[in-house]
Design a protein around this motif. Structure first.
Motif, PDB file in Angstrom:
ATOM      1  N   VAL A  51       1.140  -1.506  -0.107  1.00  0.00           N
ATOM      2  CA  VAL A  51       0.062  -0.177  -0.284  1.00  0.00           C
ATOM      3  C   VAL A  51       1.037   1.290   0.056  1.00  0.00           C
ATOM      4  O   VAL A  51       0.309   2.055  -0.660  1.00  0.00           O
ATOM      5  N   CYS A  52       1.472   1.330   0.866  1.00  0.00           N
ATOM      6  CA  CYS A  52       2.571   2.552   0.498  1.00  0.00           C
ATOM      7  C   CYS A  52       3.304   2.432  -0.149  1.00  0.00           C
ATOM      8  O   CYS A  52       4.222   4.062  -0.490  1.00  0.00           O
ATOM      9  N   GLY A  53       4.427   1.930  -0.758  1.00  0.00           N
ATOM     10  CA  GLY A  53       4.952   2.418  -1.872  1.00  0.00           C
ATOM     11  C   GLY A  53       6.765   2.215  -1.172  1.00  0.00           C
ATOM     12  O   GLY A  53       7.251   2.465  -2.357  1.00  0.00           O
ATOM     13  N   ALA A  54       6.847   2.270  -0.035  1.00  0.00           N
ATOM     14  CA  ALA A  54       8.276   2.423   0.193  1.00  0.00           C
ATOM     15  C   ALA A  54       9.789   1.095  -0.548  1.00  0.00           C
ATOM     16  O   ALA A  54      10.449   2.118  -0.620  1.00  0.00           O
ATOM     17  N   CYS A  55       8.644  -0.027  -0.914  1.00  0.00           N
ATOM     18  CA  CYS A  55      10.184  -0.702  -1.364  1.00  0.00           C
ATOM     19  C   CYS A  55       9.938  -0.923  -2.599  1.00  0.00           C
ATOM     20  O   CYS A  55      10.441  -2.218  -2.596  1.00  0.00           O
ATOM     21  N   VAL A  59      12.204  -3.775 -11.055  1.00  0.00           N
ATOM     22  CA  VAL A  59      12.180  -5.635 -11.605  1.00  0.00           C
ATOM     23  C   VAL A  59      12.137  -5.656 -13.088  1.00  0.00           C
ATOM     24  O   VAL A  59      10.881  -5.563 -13.770  1.00  0.00           O
ATOM     25  N   ASP A  60      12.943  -5.842 -13.844  1.00  0.00           N
ATOM     26  CA  ASP A  60      13.075  -5.958 -15.188  1.00  0.00           C
ATOM     27  C   ASP A  60      13.011  -4.774 -15.659  1.00  0.00           C
ATOM     28  O   ASP A  60      11.717  -4.900 -16.648  1.00  0.00           O
ATOM     29  N   GLY A  61      13.174  -3.514 -14.870  1.00  0.00           N
ATOM     30  CA  GLY A  61      12.393  -2.592 -15.976  1.00  0.00           C
ATOM     31  C   GLY A  61      11.607  -1.793 -15.187  1.00  0.00           C
ATOM     32  O   GLY A  61      10.844  -0.822 -15.178  1.00  0.00           O
ATOM     33  N   VAL A  62      10.153  -2.400 -14.378  1.00  0.00           N
ATOM     34  CA  VAL A  62       8.899  -2.604 -13.869  1.00  0.00           C
ATOM     35  C   VAL A  62       8.449  -1.967 -13.026  1.00  0.00           C
ATOM     36  O   VAL A  62       9.204  -3.141 -11.802  1.00  0.00           O
ATOM     37  N   ALA A  63       8.171  -1.218 -12.188  1.00  0.00           N
ATOM     38  CA  ALA A  63       8.266  -0.495 -10.640  1.00  0.00           C
ATOM     39  C   ALA A  63       6.973  -1.995  -9.923  1.00  0.00           C
ATOM     40  O   ALA A  63       6.010  -1.701 -10.649  1.00  0.00           O
ATOM     41  N   MET A  64       7.354  -2.215  -8.844  1.00  0.00           N
ATOM     42  CA  MET A  64       6.815  -2.779  -8.081  1.00  0.00           C
ATOM     43  C   MET A  64       6.651  -2.878  -6.651  1.00  0.00           C
ATOM     44  O   MET A  64       8.518  -2.364  -6.124  1.00  0.00           O
ATOM     45  N   ARG A  65       6.077  -3.435  -5.823  1.00  0.00           N
ATOM     46  CA  ARG A  65       6.668  -3.914  -4.770  1.00  0.00           C
ATOM     47  C   ARG A  65       7.163  -4.595  -4.711  1.00  0.00           C
ATOM     48  O   ARG A  65       6.579  -6.064  -4.370  1.00  0.00           O
TER      49      ARG A  65
END
Length: 174
Positions: A51-55, A59-65
């Protein structure tokens, strides 16, 4: 093949351009693997629910939690963290703009926001403010009020567009 929870798996990732590996339990989260097994402590763990996005990492160029992904799922993949944004000892243009615009205070959420913004600018090099704010709504920041973050990202987008225009003009003159 079934793996017991206490068994160790070797996980190899390309972390910020360098191949790194470590053993971990199959249930270890990618966020914990990055921080504790590989020492990439710029990745912060906040809510552990995505939920918070801090992490946020790429991965392979795509933002993910990274708190929603197991380390074993990243095996063989490229993982980029905030430590990889800088070019040597120099801040990236995005990091420098965050600094200029005072887009961080406590800094806890900043790494995740930077990683999302970096991915977003690659996919949408000329974002409008509303779309940018919508993307940022996936991050919780208690300190900045988001306006300085938006200003920094829009500044970087404009500077990159101007530099790209100069590069195109220079190629046309040759």
């Amino acid at each position: 093949m079934r793996i017991g929870a206490a068994e160790q798996s070797l996980v190899r990732v390309t972390l910020n351009g360098q191949v790194r590996e470590a053993h971990c339990e199959p249930r270890m989260l990618l966020s914990d693997f990055l921080r504790h097994a590989l020492g990439a402590t710029g990745t912060h763990v906040g809510c552990e629910h995505g939920v918070c996005g801090a992490c946020t990492v790429q991965v392979d160029g795509v933002a993910m939690r990274s708190c929603l992904m197991l380390a074993v799922q990243a095996d063989g993949r490229s993982v980029d963290t905030v430590e990889g944004l800088a070019q040597g000892e120099s801040l990236s243009d995005l990091q420098a703009a965050f600094h200029r615009h005072h887009s961080l205070q406590c800094g806890f959420c900043t790494a995740g926001i930077l990683m999302s913004c970096d991915d977003y600018l690659r996919r949408y090099p000329q974002p409008d403010e509303q779309a940018l704010r919508e993307m940022l709504s996936g991050h919780l920041c208690r300190c900045t009020g988001y306006s300085p973050i938006v200003a920094a990202v829009l500044e970087v987008a404009a500077a990159r567009a101007a530099a790209d225009g100069d590069n195109k003009a220079g190629r046309n003159e040759e």
